[in-house]
Enzyme design. Structure first.
Site, PDB file in Angstrom:
ATOM      1  CB  CYS A  20      -0.927  -0.036   1.216  1.00  0.00           C
ATOM      2  SG  CYS A  20      -1.964   1.425   1.363  1.00  0.00           S
ATOM      3  CB  CYS A  49      -0.606   2.490   3.961  1.00  0.00           C
ATOM      4  SG  CYS A  49      -2.152   1.897   3.288  1.00  0.00           S
ATOM      5  CG  ASP A  50       3.105   1.227   4.605  1.00  0.00           C
ATOM      6  OD1 ASP A  50       2.653   1.783   5.629  1.00  0.00           O
ATOM      7  OD2 ASP A  50       2.900   0.034   4.345  1.00  0.00           O
TER       8      ASP A  50
HETATM    9  C1  LIG Z   1       0.732  -3.985   5.223  1.00  0.00           C
HETATM   10  C2  LIG Z   1      -0.454  -3.050   5.182  1.00  0.00           C
HETATM   11  C3  LIG Z   1      -0.344  -1.781   5.728  1.00  0.00           C
HETATM   12  C4  LIG Z   1      -1.450  -0.927   5.711  1.00  0.00           C
HETATM   13  N1  LIG Z   1      -1.325   0.311   6.274  1.00  0.00           N
HETATM   14  C5  LIG Z   1      -2.380   1.151   6.276  1.00  0.00           C
HETATM   15  C6  LIG Z   1      -2.264   2.451   6.849  1.00  0.00           C
HETATM   16  O1  LIG Z   1      -1.202   2.848   7.337  1.00  0.00           O
HETATM   17  N2  LIG Z   1      -3.369   3.244   6.816  1.00  0.00           N
HETATM   18  C7  LIG Z   1      -4.550   2.853   6.258  1.00  0.00           C
HETATM   19  O2  LIG Z   1      -5.518   3.605   6.291  1.00  0.00           O
HETATM   20  N3  LIG Z   1      -4.689   1.641   5.695  1.00  0.00           N
HETATM   21  C8  LIG Z   1      -3.626   0.783   5.691  1.00  0.00           C
HETATM   22  N4  LIG Z   1      -3.732  -0.448   5.081  1.00  0.00           N
HETATM   23  C9  LIG Z   1      -4.996  -0.787   4.430  1.00  0.00           C
HETATM   24  C10 LIG Z   1      -6.026  -1.212   5.478  1.00  0.00           C
HETATM   25  O3  LIG Z   1      -5.441  -2.163   6.314  1.00  0.00           O
HETATM   26  C11 LIG Z   1      -7.259  -1.778   4.793  1.00  0.00           C
HETATM   27  O4  LIG Z   1      -7.821  -0.837   3.919  1.00  0.00           O
HETATM   28  C12 LIG Z   1      -8.299  -2.151   5.848  1.00  0.00           C
HETATM   29  O5  LIG Z   1      -7.758  -3.084   6.746  1.00  0.00           O
HETATM   30  C13 LIG Z   1      -9.550  -2.745   5.196  1.00  0.00           C
HETATM   31  O6  LIG Z   1     -10.405  -3.155   6.220  1.00  0.00           O
HETATM   32  P1  LIG Z   1     -11.521  -4.264   5.990  1.00  0.00           P
HETATM   33  O7  LIG Z   1     -12.158  -4.434   7.322  1.00  0.00           O
HETATM   34  O8  LIG Z   1     -12.351  -3.894   4.825  1.00  0.00           O
HETATM   35  O9  LIG Z   1     -10.759  -5.584   5.561  1.00  0.00           O
HETATM   36  P2  LIG Z   1      -9.565  -6.395   6.236  1.00  0.00           P
HETATM   37  O10 LIG Z   1      -8.747  -5.567   7.133  1.00  0.00           O
HETATM   38  O11 LIG Z   1      -8.899  -7.081   5.090  1.00  0.00           O
HETATM   39  O12 LIG Z   1     -10.321  -7.484   7.134  1.00  0.00           O
HETATM   40  C14 LIG Z   1     -10.993  -8.558   6.558  1.00  0.00           C
HETATM   41  C15 LIG Z   1     -11.457  -9.498   7.654  1.00  0.00           C
HETATM   42  O13 LIG Z   1     -12.309 -10.485   7.076  1.00  0.00           O
HETATM   43  C16 LIG Z   1     -11.978 -11.758   7.593  1.00  0.00           C
HETATM   44  N5  LIG Z   1     -12.424 -12.776   6.628  1.00  0.00           N
HETATM   45  C17 LIG Z   1     -12.064 -12.921   5.332  1.00  0.00           C
HETATM   46  N6  LIG Z   1     -12.721 -13.981   4.779  1.00  0.00           N
HETATM   47  C18 LIG Z   1     -13.500 -14.494   5.759  1.00  0.00           C
HETATM   48  C19 LIG Z   1     -14.402 -15.591   5.831  1.00  0.00           C
HETATM   49  N7  LIG Z   1     -14.675 -16.378   4.767  1.00  0.00           N
HETATM   50  N8  LIG Z   1     -15.013 -15.858   7.010  1.00  0.00           N
HETATM   51  C20 LIG Z   1     -14.788 -15.066   8.095  1.00  0.00           C
HETATM   52  N9  LIG Z   1     -13.946 -13.998   8.082  1.00  0.00           N
HETATM   53  C21 LIG Z   1     -13.309 -13.731   6.931  1.00  0.00           C
HETATM   54  C22 LIG Z   1     -10.479 -11.688   7.844  1.00  0.00           C
HETATM   55  O14 LIG Z   1     -10.080 -12.664   8.784  1.00  0.00           O
HETATM   56  C23 LIG Z   1     -10.354 -10.259   8.369  1.00  0.00           C
HETATM   57  O15 LIG Z   1     -10.598 -10.252   9.753  1.00  0.00           O
HETATM   58  C24 LIG Z   1      -2.660  -1.329   5.096  1.00  0.00           C
HETATM   59  C25 LIG Z   1      -2.761  -2.611   4.547  1.00  0.00           C
HETATM   60  C26 LIG Z   1      -1.687  -3.468   4.580  1.00  0.00           C
HETATM   61  C27 LIG Z   1      -1.803  -4.847   3.992  1.00  0.00           C
END
Ligand SMILES: Cc1cc2nc3c(=O)[nH]c(=O)nc-3n(C[C@H](O)[C@H](O)[C@H](O)COP(=O)(O)OP(=O)(O)OC[C@H]3O[C@@H](n4cnc5c(N)ncnc54)[C@H](O)[C@@H]3O)c2cc1C
Length: 307
Positions: A131, A134-135
């Site tokens: 990302c 983000c970084d």
């Molecule tokens: C390395 C890294 C650094 C980042 N740094 C930043 C930052 O500094 N600032 C920022 O704003 N954003 C950052 N991001 C982006 C941010 O993390 C994501 O945009 C955010 O986490 C998205 O949230 P979400 O809840 O939509 O999905 P996710 O965080 O992807 O969560 C998905 C969830 O769904 C669950 N899941 C998936 N499939 C299933 C299933 N079949 N059954 C049950 N559970 C399931 C997973 O276990 C997880 O808990 C970063 C991402 C990464 C990878």
């Protein structure tokens, strides 16, 4: 019979849990194989509002979970493997057990594709990232490498030149998949160096918990060399976690949930939140906002039905 099940415990799922719990809907949150979601993979988050000094990613998502639990949300370890959304109540198989719910919030995220290099996973959050938004800021005046050949790789490389001393864009083929305009923009950027026919074989140095170099191979000449690098950005796409919902709700060609306005999906009573639908912003704050929207929609949907 539950009022609401939330699939996913990232920023979107946790925020949906805070709101639905405060609305007294007693949400059940299925944490999935990655409790805390993508933020649990990272270290310092500097762009989530409210934390002037930044906040540790795992601490931020754990605090959200605690906040939701304080209002009565229940979390279970488990993974949704199968769903029957053809009629209400919706049925979900979580590992071996079936659950029924009146509404469903899908906040299962989209996982970054990684290169599967021997040391890659150990260096995520320590120089390896998926990302740029983000970084990128962490690599001011440093050497950056971006891997990929599509539009997002071009976009990330261009964006990262705002920070880096140089950006090396590494692609395994001789042709790019990206659109012409994006390729031209990268070509015309004096800070970007484009390496084609080149693969990454590994990233170092896991022993120092810090990216210091990448091992590259030119596929035409077979030359292998180590290139000094500080920030290593993998931009080869994301995989939305929607496999249990194929054929149940409308998904686009890449598997992302198609929004029907607000947080609505093509199935009444099923709502989306976060990266599982959003292929554009993919940020913690937008995912949290989307979790709030999904929760309010679920609450109003149930209220309209007299629950
Ligand atoms: C390395 C890294 C650094 C980042 N740094 C930043 C930052 O500094 N600032 C920022 O704003 N954003 C950052 N991001 C982006 C941010 O993390 C994501 O945009 C955010 O986490 C998205 O949230 P979400 O809840 O939509 O999905 P996710 O965080 O992807 O969560 C998905 C969830 O769904 C669950 N899941 C998936 N499939 C299933 C299933 N079949 N059954 C049950 N559970 C399931 C997973 O276990 C997880 O808990 C970063 C991402 C990464 C990878």
């Amino acid at each position: 019979m539950l009022d609401v099940i939330i699939i996913g415990s990232g920023c979107a799922g946790n925020t949906a849990a805070i709101y639905t719990a405060r609305a007294n809907l007693k949400p059940l949150v299925v944490a999935g194989k990655e409790p805390g979601g993508q933020l649990s993979l990272t270290t310092l988050v500097e762009n989530f509002p409210g934390f002037p000094e930044g906040v540790d990613g795992p601490v931020l998502v754990e605090s959200m979970k605690q906040q939701a639990m304080n209002f009565g949300a229940e979390y279970i370890h488990g993974h949704v493997v199968e769903a029957d959304l053809s009629e209400r109540p919706f049925k979900l198989r979580i590992d071996h057990e079936w659950f029924e719910t009146r509404t469903l919030i899908i906040a299962s995220g989209a996982s970054a594709r990684w290169l599967n290099l021997p040391n890659e996973q150990r260096l995520i959050g320590h120089g390896v990232s998926s990302c740029a938004t983000c970084d990128g800021f962490f690599y001011r005046g440093r050497k950056i490498m971006v891997i990929g050949g599509g539009d997002s790789a071009m976009e990330e490389a261009n964006f990262l030149t705002r920070f880096g001393e140089s950006v090396t864009l590494v692609h395994r083929r001789d042709q790019y998949r990206a659109s012409k305009i994006m390729i031209e923009r990268a070509r015309n950027n004096p800070k970007i160096r484009m390496l084609t026919n080149t693969v990454v074989e590994d990233v170092y140095d896991a022993a120092q918990h810090l990216v210091t170099s990448a091992k590259l191979r030119n596929l035409q000449t077979n030359e292998v060399w180590e290139e000094p690098v500080d920030g290593f950005f993998v931009a080869i796409g994301h995989i939305p976690n929607t496999s249990p919902f194929i054929g149940q709700i409308e998904l686009d060609a890449d598997g992302y949930i198609v929004s029907k306005g607000g947080a609505r999906t093509s199935r009444k009573g099923v709502f989306h939140a976060g990266d599982v639908q959003d292929r554009t912003y993919r940020q913690a704050i937008t995912a949290a906002g989307a979790g709030c929207m999904a929760a309010i929609e679920a609450e109003r949907f149930l209220e309209a039905e007299g629950h």
